[in-house]
Design a protein around this motif. Structure first.
Motif, PDB file in Angstrom:
ATOM      1  N   PHE A 246      39.800  48.151  37.479  1.00 52.17           N
ATOM      2  CA  PHE A 246      40.620  49.200  38.091  1.00 52.17           C
ATOM      3  C   PHE A 246      42.058  49.016  37.620  1.00 52.17           C
ATOM      4  O   PHE A 246      42.731  48.062  38.029  1.00 52.17           O
ATOM      5  CB  PHE A 246      40.540  49.120  39.614  1.00 52.17           C
ATOM      6  N   GLY A 257      43.863  50.286  43.942  1.00 45.17           N
ATOM      7  CA  GLY A 257      42.754  49.944  43.065  1.00 45.17           C
ATOM      8  C   GLY A 257      41.429  50.111  43.792  1.00 45.17           C
ATOM      9  O   GLY A 257      40.565  50.870  43.394  1.00 45.17           O
ATOM     10  N   ASN A 271      36.080  41.614  40.319  1.00 44.72           N
ATOM     11  CA  ASN A 271      36.711  42.807  39.759  1.00 44.72           C
ATOM     12  C   ASN A 271      38.075  42.457  39.190  1.00 44.72           C
ATOM     13  O   ASN A 271      38.765  41.564  39.699  1.00 44.72           O
ATOM     14  CB  ASN A 271      36.874  43.868  40.850  1.00 44.72           C
ATOM     15  N   VAL A 273      41.630  43.952  39.017  1.00 45.53           N
ATOM     16  CA  VAL A 273      42.427  44.971  39.700  1.00 45.53           C
ATOM     17  C   VAL A 273      43.867  44.790  39.210  1.00 45.53           C
ATOM     18  O   VAL A 273      44.579  43.914  39.675  1.00 45.53           O
ATOM     19  CB  VAL A 273      42.327  44.811  41.225  1.00 45.53           C
ATOM     20  N   ASN A 276      48.107  48.399  39.696  1.00 43.18           N
ATOM     21  CA  ASN A 276      48.007  49.465  40.682  1.00 43.18           C
ATOM     22  C   ASN A 276      49.162  49.378  41.690  1.00 43.18           C
ATOM     23  O   ASN A 276      49.847  48.364  41.778  1.00 43.18           O
ATOM     24  CB  ASN A 276      46.679  49.357  41.429  1.00 43.18           C
ATOM     25  N   GLY A 279      46.673  46.711  45.085  1.00 37.03           N
ATOM     26  CA  GLY A 279      45.436  46.262  44.458  1.00 37.03           C
ATOM     27  C   GLY A 279      44.232  46.458  45.361  1.00 37.03           C
ATOM     28  O   GLY A 279      43.331  47.222  45.059  1.00 37.03           O
ATOM     29  N   ASN A 293      38.033  37.851  42.755  1.00 33.67           N
ATOM     30  CA  ASN A 293      38.642  38.981  42.059  1.00 33.67           C
ATOM     31  C   ASN A 293      39.962  38.554  41.425  1.00 33.67           C
ATOM     32  O   ASN A 293      40.626  37.630  41.905  1.00 33.67           O
ATOM     33  CB  ASN A 293      38.903  40.124  43.045  1.00 33.67           C
ATOM     34  N   VAL A 295      43.521  39.910  40.885  1.00 37.26           N
ATOM     35  CA  VAL A 295      44.415  40.946  41.394  1.00 37.26           C
ATOM     36  C   VAL A 295      45.785  40.657  40.793  1.00 37.26           C
ATOM     37  O   VAL A 295      46.534  39.807  41.294  1.00 37.26           O
ATOM     38  CB  VAL A 295      44.440  40.931  42.932  1.00 37.26           C
ATOM     39  N   ASN A 298      50.099  44.089  40.255  1.00 39.26           N
ATOM     40  CA  ASN A 298      50.173  45.238  41.153  1.00 39.26           C
ATOM     41  C   ASN A 298      51.497  45.203  41.906  1.00 39.26           C
ATOM     42  O   ASN A 298      52.186  44.185  41.956  1.00 39.26           O
ATOM     43  CB  ASN A 298      49.016  45.204  42.149  1.00 39.26           C
TER      44      ASN A 298
END
Length: 445
Positions: A246, A257, A271, A273, A276, A279, A293, A295, A298
Motif C-alpha cells: 500500500f 494505507g 504488508n 505500508v 501514506n 499507515g 508489517n 510501516v 508515512n
C-alpha cells in the motif's frame, strides 16, 4: 490470378487484413453473433474472428465465448444495457475488448450465474466494470478495467463513478491478477463471504479493496497505489490482509494505507505500508492481529481510536513523521514492535527494551476538540506542550517491550533514505508553523 483474387476477398470478408487491424463487422454480423449464441448447444465453444461487434449481448446457456486471436475482438455498446450479461451458470468469456464508455447505471459486464469465468478482458467503462450479483464460485482473472476516456467520462467526479469489480451477495469467488484504474472503488465486496482477492493492482481510485459486511475474505499480494485508502475493511469478520503493498495513499485528508472500522478477527500481516498519510488506522475494532508489517515513511504510522483486545506485535515503524497516535485504546496487547523514534534500555540483552514506549494521547485529544490545531502537528511548540503532558500514563496505549533494533527485513536498506525523508518533512512542518506564527503576529501589530 482469379484464384488469388478470390482468396484475398475471402480473407477480407472474414476480417483478416494484411495490416493486422480487424475489420468492423456489420449489423447483420452482430445479429448473427447473438443468433449464434442463442442457437449454440450447451457446452459449445464460440470462437470470434477478428472484428468489432456491437452489444448488448446476453448469454443464457452454459458455453465458452472467446477471441480467435489476442487483441482482435472488440465489443462496443451504445445502449443503456450491459454490454455483456451472463444470466446462467458455467459460462466462460475470454479475450474480448469491451468498449462501453457511455455514462449510465447498468454495468458493462453483469454476472448473475455461478461458476462463471471472465479472463483477459479489457474493459473501458462509464459505469461499473464487472458486477457479480448472486453469483458464486466464479473466477475473474487477469482483466484490465479502466474508467472511460471520453470527454464526458473525464468530467465525472470520483464519487459518481462505478466500481471496477463489484460483488453483492456473491460468495467463494476468486479475483486474481486484475489491473483497475480511475474508478470509484477498485474491488468492492458487500454481503459476500469467502472471496479471494489475490495479486490485483489498483490505482487512482477511492478505495483499493473495500469490504463491507463480509466474512472470510482473503486479500493477498495486491498492490494499491495513489488511492484515497488502500484497503477499507468495515463491519467484517475473519478477514486476512497479508503480503500486500500500500503506497502513497496521501492526497486526501482521510487517506490511509489500511483502515479497520468495526472489524473483528482480522489478520494484518507482512504488508508494506509506505508513504501514506496514515499507515494503519484502527477504530472501534477488536480481536484483530497486526503483525510483522513494515510501516515506513508515512505521516502517521499507526492510529488507534476506541479499539481494544488487538494484538500488535513484531511490526517495523520507521521513517514516519509520527510513529503512533492513540486514544481510548488501552486494553491491547502491544509488544515487540520497533519504533525508530524511541530510545530504550536493554540491560539483559534480550533485544527488547526494559523501558516501555507510551503513546502520548495529548495531540489526539486536542485535535478532537479543535481540529484546526492539526496545522501545528509536530511543530516545536506542540511537541513541547506534549512533553509536559504526563498525566494518567497508566491509561496510555503502550508497547511494554519495544524492540531495540529493527526486525529482520529485506527492505532495511531503505531505512537510511527514510530518515532523510523524515528530516525533510519535519523541517517543512517547522517552517510552516513559524510562518503561521509570524503572520499572526503581524496581524496583531
Amino acid at each position: 490470378m482469379i484464384r488469388i483474387q478470390k482468396m484475398v476477398l475471402a480473407l477480407f470478408l472474414t476480417g483478416i487484413v494484411f495490416s493486422g487491424i480487424p475489420s468492423k463487422t456489420t449489423a447483420a454480423d452482430q445479429q448473427k453473433l447473438q443468433l449464434r449464441i442463442d442457437r449454440a448447444q450447451a457446452g459449445e465453444t464460440i470462437t470470434l474472428p477478428p472484428g468489432t461487434y456491437e452489444g448488448p449481448l446476453v448469454i443464457t446457456k452454459p458455453l465458452r465465448l472467446e477471441a480467435e486471436q489476442d487483441n482482435t475482438v472488440v465489443l462496443t455498446n451504445n445502449s443503456d444495457q450491459p454490454a455483456l450479461h451472463i444470466d446462467t451458470d458455467n459460462v466462460a468469456v475470454v479475450g474480448l475488448h469491451i468498449r462501453d464508455d457511455a455514462i449510465k447505471q447498468a454495468p458493462s459486464v453483469l454476472v448473475t450465474g455461478d461458476r462463471v469465468l471472465l479472463e483477459q478482458l479489457d474493459i473501458r467503462t462509464g459505469s461499473y466494470g464487472i458486477v457479480m450479483q448472486d453469483a458464486n464460485e466464479g473466477q475473474v482473472l487477469e482483466n484490465t478495467i479502466a474508467w472511460s476516456l471520453l470527454e464526458e467520462g473525464e468530467a465525472v467526479k470520483m464519487s459518481n463513478k462505478g466500481n471496477g469489480i463489484d460483488l453483492y451477495n456473491a460468495h467463494r469467488n476468486r479475483l486474481t491478477g486484475n489491473i483497475i484504474k480511475r474508478v470509484h472503488d477498485g474491488i468492492y465486496l458487500e454481503n459476500s463471504d469467502e472471496n479471494m482477492v489475490i495479486g490485483n493492482h489498483i490505482e487512482l481510485s477511492r478505495y483499493g479493496v473495500h469490504c463491507m459486511y463480509t466474512k472470510g475474505t482473503i486479500i493477498r499480494e495486491n498492490s494499491s497505489h495513489m488511492n484515497i485508502t488502500g484497503a477499507m475493511v468495515m463491519a467484517t469478520q475473519d478477514v486476512e490482509v497479508v503480503n500486500n503493498t500500500f503506497t502513497k495513499q496521501n492526497e486526501n485528508v482521510n487517506s490511509q494505507g489500511i483502515l479497520l472500522y468495526d472489524a473483528h478477527n482480522t489478520l494484518i500481516r507482512e504488508n508494506l505500508v509506505e508513504g501514506n498519510r496514515v499507515g494503519l488506522f484502527v477504530e472501534e475494532s477488536a480481536n484483530n492481529r497486526i503483525e510483522s508489517n513494515e510501516v515506513i515513511d508515512n505521516f502517521i504510522g499507526i492510529q488507534l481510536l476506541g479499539s481494544e483486545l488487538n494484538a500488535i506485535n513484531g511490526n517495523l515503524f520507521s521513517g514516519n513523521v509520527a510513529d503512533a497516535q492513540a486514544q481510548n485504546s488501552t486494553n491491547n496487547d502491544i509488544t515487540g514492535n520497533f519504533w525508530d523514534s524511541f530510545r530504550g534500555i536493554d540491560t539483559d540483552g534480550d533485544g527488547k527494551s526494559d523501558i516501555s514506549y507510551g503513546i502520548n494521547p495529548f495531540f489526539q485529544g486536542l485535535i478532537k476538540k479543535r481540529p484546526a490545531f492539526q496545522l501545528f502537528f509536530q511543530s516545536p511548540g506542540m511537541m513541547f506542550l506534549e512533553s509536559l503532558y504526563q498525566s494518567k500514563q497508566s491509561l496510555w496505549t503502550t508497547d511494554y517491550s519495544p524492540l531495540m533494533v529493527p526486525p529482520v527485513s529485506t527492505r532495511l536498506d531503505d531505512k537510511g533514505s527514510s530518515g532523510v525523508q523524515t528530516g525533510l518533512i519535519g523541517m517543512l512542518l517547522s517552517s510552516s508553523t513559524i510562518s503561521l506564527l509570524l503572520a499572526a503576529r503581524r496581524r496583531k501589530i
